[in-house]
Design a protein around this motif. Structure first.
Motif, PDB file in Angstrom:
ATOM      1  N   MET A  65       0.815  -1.221   0.000  1.00  0.00           N
ATOM      2  CA  MET A  65       0.000   0.000   0.000  1.00  0.00           C
ATOM      3  C   MET A  65       0.849   1.272   0.000  1.00  0.00           C
ATOM      4  O   MET A  65       0.347   2.361   0.247  1.00  0.00           O
ATOM      5  N   GLU A  66       2.144   1.148  -0.273  1.00  0.00           N
ATOM      6  CA  GLU A  66       2.989   2.334  -0.382  1.00  0.00           C
ATOM      7  C   GLU A  66       2.544   3.165  -1.594  1.00  0.00           C
ATOM      8  O   GLU A  66       2.112   2.612  -2.598  1.00  0.00           O
TER       9      GLU A  66
ATOM     10  N   TYR B 292      -2.865   8.404  -5.701  1.00  0.00           N
ATOM     11  CA  TYR B 292      -2.264   7.665  -4.594  1.00  0.00           C
ATOM     12  C   TYR B 292      -1.376   6.527  -5.062  1.00  0.00           C
ATOM     13  O   TYR B 292      -0.660   5.924  -4.262  1.00  0.00           O
ATOM     14  N   VAL B 293      -1.388   6.195  -6.363  1.00  0.00           N
ATOM     15  CA  VAL B 293      -0.578   5.087  -6.868  1.00  0.00           C
ATOM     16  C   VAL B 293       0.909   5.434  -6.750  1.00  0.00           C
ATOM     17  O   VAL B 293       1.323   6.577  -6.968  1.00  0.00           O
ATOM     18  N   MET B 294       1.701   4.426  -6.407  1.00  0.00           N
ATOM     19  CA  MET B 294       3.145   4.606  -6.229  1.00  0.00           C
ATOM     20  C   MET B 294       3.757   5.266  -7.456  1.00  0.00           C
ATOM     21  O   MET B 294       3.495   4.863  -8.593  1.00  0.00           O
ATOM     22  N   GLU B 295       4.569   6.282  -7.200  1.00  0.00           N
ATOM     23  CA  GLU B 295       5.208   6.995  -8.300  1.00  0.00           C
ATOM     24  C   GLU B 295       6.034   6.038  -9.152  1.00  0.00           C
ATOM     25  O   GLU B 295       6.816   5.240  -8.636  1.00  0.00           O
TER      26      GLU B 295
ATOM     27  N   ALA C 204       0.089  -3.502 -14.710  1.00  0.00           N
ATOM     28  CA  ALA C 204       0.942  -4.063 -15.759  1.00  0.00           C
ATOM     29  C   ALA C 204       0.250  -5.202 -16.484  1.00  0.00           C
ATOM     30  O   ALA C 204       0.657  -5.586 -17.583  1.00  0.00           O
ATOM     31  N   SER C 205      -0.800  -5.734 -15.878  1.00  0.00           N
ATOM     32  CA  SER C 205      -1.543  -6.838 -16.498  1.00  0.00           C
ATOM     33  C   SER C 205      -2.977  -6.389 -16.758  1.00  0.00           C
ATOM     34  O   SER C 205      -3.600  -5.761 -15.902  1.00  0.00           O
ATOM     35  N   PRO C 206      -3.515  -6.691 -17.942  1.00  0.00           N
ATOM     36  CA  PRO C 206      -4.885  -6.273 -18.254  1.00  0.00           C
ATOM     37  C   PRO C 206      -5.910  -7.132 -17.519  1.00  0.00           C
ATOM     38  O   PRO C 206      -5.637  -8.279 -17.155  1.00  0.00           O
ATOM     39  N   PHE C 207      -7.070  -6.574 -17.274  1.00  0.00           N
ATOM     40  CA  PHE C 207      -8.184  -7.325 -16.692  1.00  0.00           C
ATOM     41  C   PHE C 207      -9.486  -6.664 -17.097  1.00  0.00           C
ATOM     42  O   PHE C 207      -9.533  -5.469 -17.426  1.00  0.00           O
ATOM     43  N   ASP C 208     -10.527  -7.457 -17.076  1.00  0.00           N
ATOM     44  CA  ASP C 208     -11.865  -6.978 -17.455  1.00  0.00           C
ATOM     45  C   ASP C 208     -12.856  -7.813 -16.650  1.00  0.00           C
ATOM     46  O   ASP C 208     -13.103  -8.975 -16.979  1.00  0.00           O
TER      47      ASP C 208
ATOM     48  N   MET D 201      -7.415  -3.249  -4.858  1.00  0.00           N
ATOM     49  CA  MET D 201      -6.054  -3.172  -5.382  1.00  0.00           C
ATOM     50  C   MET D 201      -5.170  -2.432  -4.394  1.00  0.00           C
ATOM     51  O   MET D 201      -5.641  -1.578  -3.625  1.00  0.00           O
ATOM     52  N   GLY D 202      -3.879  -2.752  -4.419  1.00  0.00           N
ATOM     53  CA  GLY D 202      -2.915  -2.023  -3.606  1.00  0.00           C
ATOM     54  C   GLY D 202      -2.461  -0.765  -4.325  1.00  0.00           C
ATOM     55  O   GLY D 202      -2.509  -0.694  -5.557  1.00  0.00           O
ATOM     56  N   ASP D 203      -1.989   0.211  -3.563  1.00  0.00           N
ATOM     57  CA  ASP D 203      -1.498   1.444  -4.178  1.00  0.00           C
ATOM     58  C   ASP D 203      -0.133   1.260  -4.827  1.00  0.00           C
ATOM     59  O   ASP D 203       0.223   1.993  -5.753  1.00  0.00           O
ATOM     60  N   HIS D 204       0.636   0.298  -4.322  1.00  0.00           N
ATOM     61  CA  HIS D 204       1.926  -0.032  -4.937  1.00  0.00           C
ATOM     62  C   HIS D 204       1.665  -1.159  -5.945  1.00  0.00           C
ATOM     63  O   HIS D 204       1.891  -2.334  -5.665  1.00  0.00           O
ATOM     64  N   ARG D 205       1.205  -0.760  -7.113  1.00  0.00           N
ATOM     65  CA  ARG D 205       0.665  -1.738  -8.067  1.00  0.00           C
ATOM     66  C   ARG D 205       1.671  -2.789  -8.500  1.00  0.00           C
ATOM     67  O   ARG D 205       1.287  -3.932  -8.800  1.00  0.00           O
ATOM     68  N   SER D 206       2.949  -2.439  -8.544  1.00  0.00           N
ATOM     69  CA  SER D 206       3.948  -3.417  -8.972  1.00  0.00           C
ATOM     70  C   SER D 206       4.388  -4.339  -7.842  1.00  0.00           C
ATOM     71  O   SER D 206       5.171  -5.269  -8.068  1.00  0.00           O
ATOM     72  N   ASP D 207       3.875  -4.102  -6.634  1.00  0.00           N
ATOM     73  CA  ASP D 207       4.279  -4.914  -5.479  1.00  0.00           C
ATOM     74  C   ASP D 207       3.063  -5.293  -4.635  1.00  0.00           C
ATOM     75  O   ASP D 207       3.129  -5.350  -3.420  1.00  0.00           O
ATOM     76  N   SER D 208       1.936  -5.539  -5.303  1.00  0.00           N
ATOM     77  CA  SER D 208       0.710  -5.861  -4.568  1.00  0.00           C
ATOM     78  C   SER D 208       0.042  -7.088  -5.166  1.00  0.00           C
ATOM     79  O   SER D 208      -0.346  -7.093  -6.343  1.00  0.00           O
TER      80      SER D 208
END
Length: 257
Positions: free
Chosen positions: A79-80, A180-183, A189-193, A204-211
């Motif tokens: 959540m960083e 709020y998403v991590m800079e 990085a992955s699509p979803f629908d 979802m976590g705010d640190h999208r690459s580490d959640s």
């Protein structure tokens, strides 16, 4: 020499009735227990009162923890930058008893049967470790491997997609601004629908690459969504360390028709 003898009864003053109110062996009725036993009215040593105070404190803590607020600590960086590793937070359990879950809320939830088998904290090993973890969890100084902290992106019935033409997550066709998403992170990085099922949430976590959030659990029961009735509450305050003290960005820019 003759000595005149007076009558003892007439010579001595008449004896007064005994005053039983001053009898130190008597105990006033208000000092007796319900079954006639005597109660100790003197001051007790502090160490004699300590067990009672501890029990009372535990009961108050249990009531507050069950119905009002509960303390948690943040064990991962998912959540960083909103929440940092080691942050202590207060979770309001009243928020969703008197109100509704909103997009953008940062929540704590029980991931059993939705984020199954992938807790953010390694489980304790050994009896002593489990006891210590249990006590710590009671007072909010340790985390449970089944509890997760994420941000609500999709409510029941929402159509959540990534990504739109502008590279944003969209909710019901409306692009979401997510400050709020991590800079440096992409919205995903992955699509979803997905269409969020009734009674469930997309988180979802705010640190999208580490959640490891809803995106990582598409193949799990519920398709990555979380049951509303598993939500413990809304994070309303960071209280430790003091340098992080304050409320959270409520994500009001997360909107969708």
């Amino acid at each position: 020499m003759d000595v005149a003898r007076g009558d003892a009864a007439s010579a001595a003053p008449a004896a007064e009735p005994a005053d039983t109110s001053a009898d130190p062996t008597e105990v006033a009725p208000s000092s007796r227990g319900p079954f006639g036993g005597r109660l100790h009215s003197g001051n007790r040593a502090w160490w004699q009162e300590l067990p009672t105070l501890i029990i009372a404190a535990l009961l108050v803590t249990l009531i507050v923890r069950t119905f009002l607020v509960q303390a948690f600590y943040i064990p991962s960086g998912s959540m960083e930058p909103t929440l940092m590793v080691g942050d202590r937070v207060l979770v309001s359990k009243l928020s969703y008893r008197v109100g509704e879950i909103q997009r953008g809320d940062v929540i704590v939830f029980d991931g059993t049967d939705s984020f199954a088998g992938s807790g953010e904290v390694e489980p304790a090993h050994g009896v002593v470790a489990k006891v210590v973890r249990g006590i710590g969890s009671f007072f909010g100084v340790s985390a449970s491997e089944k509890d997760f902290t994420k941000r609500v992106i999709g409510l029941p019935g929402d159509h959540v997609v990534c990504c739109d033409a502008a590279g944003r997550v969209s909710v019901n066709g409306v692009g979401v601004e997510e400050p709020y998403v991590m800079e440096g992170d992409a919205p995903s990085a992955s699509p979803f629908d997905v269409v969020v099922p009734p009674g469930r949430l997309w988180v979802m976590g705010d640190h999208r690459s580490d959640s490891a959030d809803s995106r990582s659990h598409l193949g799990d029961p519920g398709g990555g969504t979380v049951p509303v009735d598993r939500v413990i509450g809304k994070i309303v305050l960071r209280f430790w360390p003091l340098s992080h003290f304050g409320g959270l960005d409520d994500g009001t820019s997360v909107s969708g028709k």
